[in-house]
Design an enzyme around this catalytic site. Structure first.
Site, PDB file in Angstrom:
ATOM      1  N   TYR A  35       1.740  -7.672  -2.291  1.00  0.00           N
ATOM      2  CA  TYR A  35       1.326  -7.270  -0.941  1.00  0.00           C
ATOM      3  C   TYR A  35      -0.066  -7.843  -0.634  1.00  0.00           C
ATOM      4  O   TYR A  35      -0.329  -8.351   0.455  1.00  0.00           O
ATOM      5  CB  TYR A  35       1.315  -5.741  -0.820  1.00  0.00           C
ATOM      6  CG  TYR A  35       0.681  -5.255   0.460  1.00  0.00           C
ATOM      7  CD1 TYR A  35       1.300  -5.488   1.692  1.00  0.00           C
ATOM      8  CD2 TYR A  35      -0.542  -4.593   0.453  1.00  0.00           C
ATOM      9  CE1 TYR A  35       0.703  -5.076   2.878  1.00  0.00           C
ATOM     10  CE2 TYR A  35      -1.142  -4.169   1.634  1.00  0.00           C
ATOM     11  CZ  TYR A  35      -0.518  -4.415   2.847  1.00  0.00           C
ATOM     12  OH  TYR A  35      -1.110  -4.009   4.011  1.00  0.00           O
ATOM     13  N   SER A 117     -10.071  -0.163   7.879  1.00  0.00           N
ATOM     14  CA  SER A 117      -8.866  -0.347   8.689  1.00  0.00           C
ATOM     15  C   SER A 117      -8.322   1.001   9.152  1.00  0.00           C
ATOM     16  O   SER A 117      -8.429   2.001   8.437  1.00  0.00           O
ATOM     17  CB  SER A 117      -7.806  -1.060   7.841  1.00  0.00           C
ATOM     18  OG  SER A 117      -6.530  -0.891   8.407  1.00  0.00           O
ATOM     19  N   GLN A 138     -12.036  -0.671  12.253  1.00  0.00           N
ATOM     20  CA  GLN A 138     -11.039  -1.530  12.922  1.00  0.00           C
ATOM     21  C   GLN A 138      -9.931  -0.663  13.506  1.00  0.00           C
ATOM     22  O   GLN A 138      -9.309   0.127  12.809  1.00  0.00           O
ATOM     23  CB  GLN A 138     -10.455  -2.551  11.934  1.00  0.00           C
ATOM     24  CG  GLN A 138      -9.306  -3.385  12.507  1.00  0.00           C
ATOM     25  CD  GLN A 138      -7.943  -2.818  12.128  1.00  0.00           C
ATOM     26  OE1 GLN A 138      -7.727  -2.438  10.983  1.00  0.00           O
ATOM     27  NE2 GLN A 138      -7.024  -2.739  13.083  1.00  0.00           N
ATOM     28  N   TYR A 140      -6.318  -0.270  15.325  1.00  0.00           N
ATOM     29  CA  TYR A 140      -5.018  -0.726  15.837  1.00  0.00           C
ATOM     30  C   TYR A 140      -4.871  -0.060  17.193  1.00  0.00           C
ATOM     31  O   TYR A 140      -5.234   1.108  17.342  1.00  0.00           O
ATOM     32  CB  TYR A 140      -3.875  -0.262  14.913  1.00  0.00           C
ATOM     33  CG  TYR A 140      -3.565  -1.230  13.809  1.00  0.00           C
ATOM     34  CD1 TYR A 140      -2.848  -2.394  14.085  1.00  0.00           C
ATOM     35  CD2 TYR A 140      -3.973  -1.001  12.505  1.00  0.00           C
ATOM     36  CE1 TYR A 140      -2.554  -3.299  13.073  1.00  0.00           C
ATOM     37  CE2 TYR A 140      -3.684  -1.900  11.490  1.00  0.00           C
ATOM     38  CZ  TYR A 140      -2.973  -3.041  11.792  1.00  0.00           C
ATOM     39  OH  TYR A 140      -2.685  -3.926  10.800  1.00  0.00           O
ATOM     40  N   HIS A 286      -5.671 -13.597  10.160  1.00  0.00           N
ATOM     41  CA  HIS A 286      -5.208 -12.477   9.340  1.00  0.00           C
ATOM     42  C   HIS A 286      -4.919 -12.942   7.905  1.00  0.00           C
ATOM     43  O   HIS A 286      -4.007 -12.457   7.252  1.00  0.00           O
ATOM     44  CB  HIS A 286      -3.938 -11.873   9.966  1.00  0.00           C
ATOM     45  CG  HIS A 286      -3.866 -10.379   9.887  1.00  0.00           C
ATOM     46  ND1 HIS A 286      -4.281  -9.544  10.885  1.00  0.00           N
ATOM     47  CD2 HIS A 286      -3.411  -9.561   8.900  1.00  0.00           C
ATOM     48  CE1 HIS A 286      -4.080  -8.286  10.540  1.00  0.00           C
ATOM     49  NE2 HIS A 286      -3.560  -8.263   9.329  1.00  0.00           N
ATOM     50  N   ARG A 289      -1.268 -14.205   7.231  1.00  0.00           N
ATOM     51  CA  ARG A 289      -0.208 -13.203   7.020  1.00  0.00           C
ATOM     52  C   ARG A 289       0.659 -12.982   8.252  1.00  0.00           C
ATOM     53  O   ARG A 289       1.559 -12.150   8.217  1.00  0.00           O
ATOM     54  CB  ARG A 289      -0.854 -11.866   6.615  1.00  0.00           C
ATOM     55  CG  ARG A 289      -1.546 -11.941   5.284  1.00  0.00           C
ATOM     56  CD  ARG A 289      -2.457 -10.756   5.067  1.00  0.00           C
ATOM     57  NE  ARG A 289      -1.774  -9.516   4.793  1.00  0.00           N
ATOM     58  CZ  ARG A 289      -1.292  -9.146   3.622  1.00  0.00           C
ATOM     59  NH1 ARG A 289      -1.415  -9.960   2.595  1.00  0.00           N
ATOM     60  NH2 ARG A 289      -0.716  -7.983   3.446  1.00  0.00           N
TER      61      ARG A 289
HETATM   62  C1  LIG Z   1      -3.456  -6.824   1.996  1.00  0.00           C
HETATM   63  C2  LIG Z   1      -4.080  -7.065   3.326  1.00  0.00           C
HETATM   64  C3  LIG Z   1      -4.029  -6.061   4.302  1.00  0.00           C
HETATM   65  C4  LIG Z   1      -4.649  -6.264   5.538  1.00  0.00           C
HETATM   66  N1  LIG Z   1      -4.682  -5.235   6.461  1.00  0.00           N
HETATM   67  C5  LIG Z   1      -5.378  -5.388   7.610  1.00  0.00           C
HETATM   68  C6  LIG Z   1      -5.546  -4.295   8.513  1.00  0.00           C
HETATM   69  O1  LIG Z   1      -5.077  -3.185   8.269  1.00  0.00           O
HETATM   70  N2  LIG Z   1      -6.259  -4.520   9.637  1.00  0.00           N
HETATM   71  C7  LIG Z   1      -6.824  -5.724   9.936  1.00  0.00           C
HETATM   72  O2  LIG Z   1      -7.486  -5.871  10.962  1.00  0.00           O
HETATM   73  N3  LIG Z   1      -6.682  -6.767   9.084  1.00  0.00           N
HETATM   74  C8  LIG Z   1      -5.999  -6.626   7.938  1.00  0.00           C
HETATM   75  N4  LIG Z   1      -5.913  -7.672   7.054  1.00  0.00           N
HETATM   76  C9  LIG Z   1      -6.564  -8.948   7.381  1.00  0.00           C
HETATM   77  C10 LIG Z   1      -8.010  -8.972   6.883  1.00  0.00           C
HETATM   78  O3  LIG Z   1      -8.817  -8.135   7.649  1.00  0.00           O
HETATM   79  C11 LIG Z   1      -8.604 -10.398   6.981  1.00  0.00           C
HETATM   80  O4  LIG Z   1      -8.372 -10.901   8.262  1.00  0.00           O
HETATM   81  C12 LIG Z   1      -8.001 -11.346   5.938  1.00  0.00           C
HETATM   82  O5  LIG Z   1      -7.806 -10.699   4.704  1.00  0.00           O
HETATM   83  C13 LIG Z   1      -8.932 -12.525   5.743  1.00  0.00           C
HETATM   84  O6  LIG Z   1      -8.392 -13.455   4.876  1.00  0.00           O
HETATM   85  P1  LIG Z   1      -8.722 -13.546   3.305  1.00  0.00           P
HETATM   86  O7  LIG Z   1      -7.938 -12.463   2.657  1.00  0.00           O
HETATM   87  O8  LIG Z   1      -8.247 -14.904   2.972  1.00  0.00           O
HETATM   88  O9  LIG Z   1     -10.207 -13.366   3.143  1.00  0.00           O
HETATM   89  C14 LIG Z   1      -5.291  -7.494   5.824  1.00  0.00           C
HETATM   90  C15 LIG Z   1      -5.333  -8.481   4.833  1.00  0.00           C
HETATM   91  C16 LIG Z   1      -4.747  -8.283   3.600  1.00  0.00           C
HETATM   92  C17 LIG Z   1      -4.851  -9.343   2.560  1.00  0.00           C
END
Ligand SMILES: Cc1cc2nc3c(=O)[nH]c(=O)nc-3n(C[C@H](O)[C@H](O)[C@H](O)COP(=O)(O)O)c2cc1C
Length: 388
Positions: A35, A117, A138, A140, A286, A289
């Site tokens: 994940y 988050s 942050q 949603y 993101h 993702r």
């Molecule tokens: C496991 C995981 C969960 C994430 N959940 C959120 C979230 O709940 N809210 C959000 O704004 N971004 C979320 N993100 C995105 C991160 O805030 C961020 O944009 C991203 O991890 C940056 O890339 P990096 O992991 O390569 O540093 C998530 C990222 C990961 C890896």
């Protein structure tokens, strides 16, 4: 500057984020690691993010006058000890129990921002207590105005200086591993997942100690024990990731602190953010993702910082895994950098020591780059950019 300022000292067994990633992989169950580690679809954008940051090159001016390099960075009226912070990550406690608290504490002690988050496993009030009101939140976007205003008022009461609203999750990312793993909170007790947990005793022990993770901020509003499908339904019914002027305006009116839009990837969206009175944008995909067919973040960052950097605070996340990567991002025009996975690898690998270790490591690496290229102030990084 913080009274708790720490000396930059890290565990020499893990001198890179990749070392922490490998250690994390060996310590936490496969469904949790996948994940954290994965992107979406074929992981194209995940890998491109880092690879294209690393195409950025820096010029060293060895014969310049030089005194010392300082990482201090002023952002939204606060002087942080470094130009980087911790991005919001959902379900943190599933990857390592208590990880939001561990990271928030380390961020506070190092005087860098920690962003909580909406779907993390600690609540706004607890994180605010740990950070003495310094954590960012942050959001949603809730569909119901009452829920939206209720959460925003909680963030204001918790003294969060910055509210981050998310624009790049209009739909759930298509993540094959999570689908295969039947990802859920609390973890789905399929035989496969139980076997994975049994193989990770330290994780299992910590999870027993801290109790099963939940969406603590959302707890007052949601039913218990949802599986992936039910969780998807709850999130779908309660939140809408599709932002527009109508949805942002009431937030701007209610929120008196700084308001940042995260997940920006085009000039068009930055122009809208400026016209709607936002204070900053985080250029982000993101962490690869959501849209596997998208650009890596460094490309729009470079264009956006050049065109709009004097009208709005331009920041970036996605793909950075080292001090040199942070330097490359600042040289390309970002005022501040955020990372998600790097910190979660750190805390999953080293538990309660992981936050301090990862921040210290990144500070040490970034400082070394600055000393090497003769850069005294993080604001001077753009002077070292090799123009292409
Ligand atoms: C496991 C995981 C969960 C994430 N959940 C959120 C979230 O709940 N809210 C959000 O704004 N971004 C979320 N993100 C995105 C991160 O805030 C961020 O944009 C991203 O991890 C940056 O890339 P990096 O992991 O390569 O540093 C998530 C990222 C990961 C890896």
């Amino acid at each position: 500057m913080t009274k708790n300022k720490k000396i930059i000292k890290f565990d020499s067994r893990y001198p890179s984020i990749e070392d922490l990633r490998e250690k994390a992989k060996s310590k936490i169950p496969k469904f949790a690691f996948e994940y954290l580690d994965g992107g979406c679809n074929e992981d194209v954008n995940l890998h491109k993010n880092t690879a294209e940051i690393r195409e950025v090159e820096l010029l060293p001016y060895y014969l310049n006058q030089y005194k010392e390099s300082k990482l201090d960075t002023k952002l939204f009226g606060h002087t942080y000890d470094a130009p980087f912070g911790i991005a919001p990550v959902g379900l943190q406690g599933m990857m390592w129990p208590n990880s939001p608290e561990i990271l928030a504490k380390a961020a506070f002690e190092h005087n860098i921002p920690f962003t909580l988050s909406t779907v993390s496993t600690s609540n706004i009030e607890r994180i605010s207590e740990i950070t003495e009101g310094r954590a960012w939140f942050q959001l949603y976007h809730p569909k119901e105005a009452d829920l939206r205003d209720n959460i925003i008022k909680r963030a204001a009461a918790a003294e969060c200086p910055v509210l981050v609203i998310l624009s790049d999750v209009p739909t759930f990312g298509f993540r094959p591993r999570d689908i295969r793993n039947g990802l859920a909170l609390p973890p789905n007790m399929s035989l496969r997942n139980i076997l994975q947990i049994l193989g990770k005793p330290a994780w299992a022990f910590e999870t027993l100690k801290h109790g099963q993770p939940n969406f603590e901020t959302l707890k007052p509003y949601m039913p218990k024990n949802l599986d992936l499908r039910q969780l998807g339904n709850f999130m779908d019914q309660t939140f809408s990731g599709r932002l527009n002027e109508e949805r942002i305006k009431p937030i701007r009116d209610l929120w008196k602190g700084k308001l940042v839009l995260k997940g920006v990837a085009t000039e068009q969206d930055v122009e809208k953010a400026i016209s709607w009175g936002l204070d900053g944008v985080i250029v982000s995909n993101h962490g690869g993702r959501q849209l596997d067919a998208g650009e890596s973040t460094i490309k729009p960052l470079t264009r956006i910082a050049k065109a709009y950097g004097n009208q709005i605070t331009v920041m970036m996340d996605s793909g950075m895994r080292s001090g040199p990567d942070i330097g490359r991002t600042l040289a390309s025009g970002a005022k501040f950098a955020f990372m998600g996975r790097s910190f979660m690898y750190g805390v999953s690998a080293l538990g309660s020591k992981g936050g301090n270790h990862t921040i210290s490591l990144l500070k040490a690496q970034l400082k070394q780059v600055m000393e090497q290229i003769c850069c005294e102030d993080v604001r001077d990084f753009p002077k070292h950019l090799v123009q292409k």
